[in-house]
Write an enzyme that holds these catalytic residues in place. Sequence first.
Site, mmCIF file in Angstrom:
data_model
loop_
_atom_site.group_PDB
_atom_site.id
_atom_site.type_symbol
_atom_site.label_atom_id
_atom_site.label_comp_id
_atom_site.label_asym_id
_atom_site.label_seq_id
_atom_site.Cartn_x
_atom_site.Cartn_y
_atom_site.Cartn_z
ATOM 1 N N SER A 1 -0.809 7.082 4.062
ATOM 2 C CA SER A 1 -1.014 5.628 4.018
ATOM 3 C C SER A 1 -2.495 5.336 3.808
ATOM 4 O O SER A 1 -3.340 6.228 3.983
ATOM 5 C CB SER A 1 -0.562 5.043 5.364
ATOM 6 O OG SER A 1 -1.085 3.753 5.572
ATOM 7 N N TYR B 1 0.118 3.222 14.178
ATOM 8 C CA TYR B 1 0.418 3.635 12.800
ATOM 9 C C TYR B 1 -0.777 4.396 12.208
ATOM 10 O O TYR B 1 -0.615 5.457 11.592
ATOM 11 C CB TYR B 1 0.740 2.384 11.982
ATOM 12 C CG TYR B 1 1.239 2.623 10.581
ATOM 13 C CD1 TYR B 1 2.558 3.009 10.340
ATOM 14 C CD2 TYR B 1 0.407 2.431 9.472
ATOM 15 C CE1 TYR B 1 3.023 3.201 9.043
ATOM 16 C CE2 TYR B 1 0.873 2.610 8.176
ATOM 17 C CZ TYR B 1 2.178 2.999 7.972
ATOM 18 O OH TYR B 1 2.642 3.184 6.686
#
Length: 259
Positions: free
Chosen positions: A144, A157
Amino acid sequence: MVNFSLEGKIALVTGASYGIGFAIASAFAEAGAEIVFNDLTPELTEKGLAAYQSKGIPAHGYVCDVTKENEVKALVEEIEKEVAPIDILVNNAGIIQRIPMHEMTAQEFRQVIDVDLNAPFIVAKTVIPSMMRKGHGKIINICSMMSELGRETVSAYAAAKGGLKMLTRNIASEYGAYNIQCNGLGPGYIATPQTAPLRTEGHPFNSFILAKTPAARWGTPEDLAGPALFLASDASNFVNGHILYVDGGILAYIGKQPQ
Ligand code: NAP
Ligand code: GCO
């Protein structure tokens, strides 16, 4: 000739009923791979099977929670029995919680780490032994922007995806000698259900992302297909421990000056 073919290869893409995983698996099928995917519930798995079928892809769908080591072990054994040993693994299944860190419970934090970091470890450690026996293997971890950058509300996250980047490098280091390549694919901001809450009409995040992205658009799941195919194919046999960011230029750009 450079070999991008996946003919004869078995690919497991986790959490691939829709979204990024579905687009990657579809591209692999077009390149000749046999597709295996899993999802959390029978309903989602059935929906995924129907979606593959509508594209003419004879995928194999299984129900499996990738955070559960016993379920993953059973899944991999079943795939080996019913299909064949896995040549390509894409650790795609993932979740996000957007909660200010000081309001987040330890349980919420753990849940994100469990799906986004512990599960890729579990699935990879389960398929690696047969890859070692076969003498080749490709593992692609879906990373990501948050493998590199922080932002408000995504502490768990970012911690998980940052950890996944290092797990990628460690798998590459530990198993490169067995002809196993492990690389990361780092999507920028992609229009999927995961980012739907950020793309609602009038949400300031939408214009923020457009200003941060030189390409000035959200990515599509299909934008990830070519880079994933490269990492899954023999064309990338000497690429190991790399994170390939597919972000329309976000990480290269300071962002557009406000007018
Ligand atoms: P998505 O639309 O939310 O799809 C994720 C899939 O993973 C869903 O099918 C989900 O099933 C499944 N899943 C979640 N937990 C699972 C578990 N424990 N076991 C099995 N399957 C599970 O996400 P996406 O946007 O396509 O994202 C795919 C990957 O790319 C994720 O790792 C995500 O973090 C990453 N990523 C996304 C973006 C983006 O902008 N969209 C950017 C960078 C990275 P359910 O539907 O049942 O939850
Ligand atoms: C967020 C987003 C991101 C993206 C993606 C970026 O809230 O900032 O959801 O985390 O989904 O992972 O690459």
